[in-house]
Enzyme design. Structure first.
Site, mmCIF file in Angstrom:
data_model
loop_
_atom_site.group_PDB
_atom_site.id
_atom_site.type_symbol
_atom_site.label_atom_id
_atom_site.label_comp_id
_atom_site.label_asym_id
_atom_site.label_seq_id
_atom_site.Cartn_x
_atom_site.Cartn_y
_atom_site.Cartn_z
ATOM 1 N N CYS A 149 9.759 -10.790 23.229
ATOM 2 C CA CYS A 149 10.023 -11.785 22.193
ATOM 3 C C CYS A 149 11.483 -11.697 21.760
ATOM 4 C CB CYS A 149 9.102 -11.555 21.003
ATOM 5 S SG CYS A 149 9.469 -12.594 19.571
ATOM 6 N N CYS B 181 0.579 -8.688 19.459
ATOM 7 C CA CYS B 181 1.058 -9.808 20.274
ATOM 8 C C CYS B 181 1.184 -9.414 21.740
ATOM 9 C CB CYS B 181 2.409 -10.282 19.751
ATOM 10 S SG CYS B 181 3.080 -11.681 20.682
ATOM 11 N N GLU C 181 -9.475 -32.614 15.449
ATOM 12 C CA GLU C 181 -8.029 -32.772 15.388
ATOM 13 C C GLU C 181 -7.604 -33.553 14.148
ATOM 14 O OE1 GLU C 181 -5.739 -31.331 16.905
ATOM 15 O OE2 GLU C 181 -6.911 -30.356 18.457
ATOM 16 N N CYS D 57 3.119 -8.329 15.086
ATOM 17 C CA CYS D 57 3.715 -8.141 16.404
ATOM 18 C C CYS D 57 2.984 -7.078 17.212
ATOM 19 C CB CYS D 57 5.194 -7.779 16.256
ATOM 20 S SG CYS D 57 6.180 -9.079 15.474
ATOM 21 N N CYS E 282 1.086 -14.711 15.478
ATOM 22 C CA CYS E 282 2.474 -15.073 15.177
ATOM 23 C C CYS E 282 2.493 -16.023 13.987
ATOM 24 C CB CYS E 282 3.122 -15.709 16.409
ATOM 25 S SG CYS E 282 4.920 -15.842 16.305
#
Length: 340
Positions: free
Chosen positions: A258, A252, A86, A249, A242
């Protein structure tokens, strides 16, 4: 941004980045329309909660099929591996992080191992990842983990948040990805998915808003394992599909519902998005100065550093900034070294 416990898959990043997946898989079949086409305002909690429930399964199922195999997602990475990833993934692409992450964990597999080293060694091992203050912060977190928690990354969100260099995002990410807890993990990738899928905007605001945080909380699944999986899955969806510049798309799993896509994918009409210039900036000069100091085994004379950059005022400003940030230690005789 990641590693996973046995119960929760991990996220992939702490910031938006053009990560190129090694395998995205075949295009997903269009999902059924599960909500009205009109964008859902962030202030409509009932609608947000209901719509989130409809999205959870689609996004998590997609993630289980298409998620990248990253070392911090494997059970053996543990909470320390999650935390290291992280810190490293903030504003840095996965492909640049991977070799440094693997070297770091091989050298310092536990917080105590890093805490026993000098801060300068952490900066040296950080290499060319950029934003090297992250190395100092990670070293500080390791020292605090050793002193306060017996060398084990704490499990409680509040304890994570109290560690040096750990903010709200990192605390939530470690608690979620390492320990399978229920927290909204809101990085740029997730914010972009929510902006498009729910609010109908191409991009989220430049800075995270209270409305976005409220929306993220409302969208969280009720049970912890599903919430942790949702956090990882939405992050991966933003990183792989995305994306900021070229959303795919057709791949997706929630394209059919969406709000941005159903509105005709309108162009961004908000404040200009921040760019990330590098050439000729103080950041570049700082990087060049640190590169010399990382390679050196002895203190470096000022004259050697003066050869790094042609413009003396900018060079002096960059060096002063490194000293002020604790990344460089000045010595007598106009010599410099990494901090000890």
């Amino acid at each position: 941004m990641d590693a996973t416990s046995a119960t929760a898959p991990a996220g992939s990043a702490a910031d938006d980045r053009p990560a190129a997946p090694t395998r995205v898989g075949t295009p997903a079949a269009p999902a059924p329309v599960i909500a009205p086409a009109a964008p859902v305002p962030a202030g409509a909690p009932g609608e947000n909660t209901a719509r989130g429930r409809a999205l959870h399964g689609l996004v998590i199922d997609w993630f289980q099929e298409h998620a990248r195999d990253l070392p911090w997602r494997r059970p053996e990475a543990g909470a320390w591996g999650v935390m290291v990833s992280e810190f490293m993934l903030q504003q840095t692409p996965v492909n640049r992080v991977l070799p440094v992450y693997q070297e770091w964990l091989a050298r310092w597999p536990r917080p105590a191992d890093l805490a026993a080293e000098s801060p300068g060694e952490a900066v040296r091992a950080w290499g060319r990842l950029g934003y090297p203050r992250r190395a100092l912060r990670l070293h500080g977190a390791a020292v605090a983990i050793q002193e306060r928690h017996g060398g084990e990354v704490p499990t409680e969100h509040a304890q994570l948040l109290a560690l040096p260099g750990v903010g709200e995002y990192t605390a939530a990410a470690v608690a979620s990805f390492a320990y399978g807890q229920r927290h909204p993990v809101l990085d740029t990738n997730v914010r972009r998915v929510f902006a498009r899928a729910l609010s109908g905007s191409q991009y989220p605001p430049n800075a995270t808003t209270a409305a976005e945080r409220r929306l993220a909380r409302e969208l969280l699944p009720d049970d912890e394992p599903t919430a942790a999986a949702w956090a990882a899955a939405t992050m991966e969806l933003g990183a792989l599909v995305c994306t900021a510049r070229s959303p795919e798309c057709v791949r997706c799993p929630i394209a059919a519902s969406c709000a941005w896509r159903l509105a005709g994918a309108p162009a961004h009409d908000g404040p200009p998005r921040r760019g990330q210039t590098y050439a000729g900036t103080d950041r570049q000069v700082r990087g060049k100065l640190l590169a010399v100091l990382r390679e050196a085994t002895e203190p470096v004379p000022q004259a050697v550093l003066d050869r790094v950059w042609h413009e003396p005022v900018q060079r002096a400003r960059a060096l002063d900034g490194l000293v002020s940030d604790g990344l460089v230690e000045p010595l007598a005789g106009r010599r410099y070294r990494l901090p000890r």
